[in-house]
Enzyme design. Structure first.
Site, PDB file in Angstrom:
ATOM      1  N   GLY A  51       0.840  -1.199   0.000  1.00  0.00           N
ATOM      2  CA  GLY A  51       0.000   0.000   0.000  1.00  0.00           C
ATOM      3  C   GLY A  51       0.872   1.245   0.000  1.00  0.00           C
ATOM      4  CB  SER A 118       4.836  -3.135  -2.875  1.00  0.00           C
ATOM      5  OG  SER A 118       4.463  -1.975  -3.565  1.00  0.00           O
ATOM      6  CD1 TRP A 119       3.137  -0.093   3.165  1.00  0.00           C
ATOM      7  CD2 TRP A 119       4.625   1.556   2.893  1.00  0.00           C
ATOM      8  NE1 TRP A 119       3.294   0.549   4.389  1.00  0.00           N
ATOM      9  CE2 TRP A 119       4.200   1.563   4.234  1.00  0.00           C
ATOM     10  CE3 TRP A 119       5.565   2.503   2.471  1.00  0.00           C
ATOM     11  CZ2 TRP A 119       4.676   2.471   5.169  1.00  0.00           C
ATOM     12  CZ3 TRP A 119       6.053   3.417   3.405  1.00  0.00           C
ATOM     13  CH2 TRP A 119       5.594   3.397   4.728  1.00  0.00           C
ATOM     14  CG  ASP A 276       7.652  -3.995 -10.122  1.00  0.00           C
ATOM     15  OD1 ASP A 276       6.739  -3.173 -10.326  1.00  0.00           O
ATOM     16  OD2 ASP A 276       7.923  -4.436  -8.986  1.00  0.00           O
ATOM     17  CG  HIS A 304       4.519  -4.420  -8.013  1.00  0.00           C
ATOM     18  ND1 HIS A 304       5.718  -3.960  -7.505  1.00  0.00           N
ATOM     19  CD2 HIS A 304       3.586  -4.158  -7.052  1.00  0.00           C
ATOM     20  CE1 HIS A 304       5.515  -3.440  -6.302  1.00  0.00           C
ATOM     21  NE2 HIS A 304       4.237  -3.552  -6.000  1.00  0.00           N
TER      22      HIS A 304
END
Length: 322
Positions: A51, A118-119, A276, A304
């Site tokens: 996120g 990711s985050w 990605d 991703h």
């Protein structure tokens, strides 16, 4: 650093149920949903979702051998099952790092492995920089360093050059004169008291759908459908825009690269899709250059998402190697 070349992919472990779920009261009125599964006497590992604002799902338990690992998942402030829903109050990177420590102390865990994509990779790196003595290992996917140039890539037209039809819809939801800063434009519409709730939700769905449309190498209708679920989209969009508008609440855009030397001695595996479109491989490459003890695995045919077969394979192999 090496590339993945395999024709036989490992898959997720079978579905498992939790053995404990609870709400943990942390600071400033936030309550975090925390769950445990697997072996309570196994290797502790905490999963950090993406996120910000993405929340967890039962599928994420399945990256870990349930006989070997004590698996901890939690929903970060304002998202998933955590309360209050979609709240931006006292919701910063540094609050989340304190929350992770609160969970560790609550569960009486001395050290653990940290797994994030990711985050979640950003948060894992920052947590380990602040608490290296509590971090046994890092397994990270789709590296995002919260740099301004990474935000500019995704919200300024870089990814849009690869997904022009989706980019056009996302960009043109905002008046032309605000196209120079789409993060700020969406942030205003997602957080202003002057914007009716129904209209906020429309912008939230557009924000969420843009990311879901670019997350995999091949189109993924499931991700797109989930992205426009009203409860998910509102938390995801509001929290992401809040964090990105504030540049992750970091002192400078190069904060992680400037401080990653503090992770010396911690085993680190980076898993990165070659194609990605959200978090391009250059960030993983530059991070690995700063940390030569790191294992960087470039997955040749992947975007991703953690659930693309070759990415899943490398993540499962990395957890099994712990």
């Amino acid at each position: 650093m090496r590339s993945t070349a395999t024709s036989s992919f490992r898959g997720l472990y079978p579905p498992i149920e939790t053995f404990h779920e609870e709400y943990l009261n942390v600071s400033d009125g936030h309550k975090l949903y925390v769950e445990q599964s697997g072996n309570p006497n196994g290797i502790p590992v905490i999963f950090l979702h993406g996120g910000p604002g993405g929340g967890t799902s039962p599928t994420q338990r399945r990256f870990f051998d349930p006989q070997k690992f004590h698996i901890i998942l939690f929903d970060q402030r304002g998202c998933g099952k955590s309360e209050p829903h979609a709240s931006l109050e006292n919701n910063t990177t540094w609050d989340l790092i304190k929350d992770i420590e609160a969970i560790r102390e609550h569960l009486n865990i001395e050290k653990w492995a940290v797994f994030g994509g990711s985050w979640g990779s950003t948060l894992a790196l920052l947590y380990a920089i602040v608490h290296p003595e509590r971090t046994n290992a890092l397994i990270l996917r789709g590296i995002f360093l919260m740099r301004e140039r990474e935000l500019d890539w995704f919200y300024g037209g870089g990814t849009g050059a690869l997904f022009p039809e989706e980019w056009s819809r996302f960009k043109n939801t905002i008046p032309h004169h605000e196209h120079n800063d789409l993060i700020a434009a969406y942030h205003t519409r997602l957080t202003s008291d002057q914007i009716p709730q129904k209209e906020q939700l429309m912008y939230a769905k557009e924000w969420s759908l843009w990311e879901a449309s670019t997350v995999t190498l091949n189109p993924d209708q499931h991700s797109r459908t989930l992205s426009v679920d009203p409860r998910f989209a509102l938390a995801f969009a509001r929290i992401e825009a809040h964090y990105f508008k504030n540049k992750g609440f970091l002192d400078n855009s190069n904060y992680i690269l400037d401080n990653c030397h503090k992770l010396q001695g911690i085993p680190i595996t980076l898993v990165q899709g070659r194609y990605d479109a959200i978090c391009p491989p250059v960030s993983a490459y530059e991070l690995a250059k700063e940390m030569p003890w790191t294992t960087l695995k470039i997955v040749p045919v992947a975007g991703h998402s953690a659930f693309e077969p070759a990415i899943t394979h490398e993540l499962i192999c990395a957890t099994d190697d712990l």
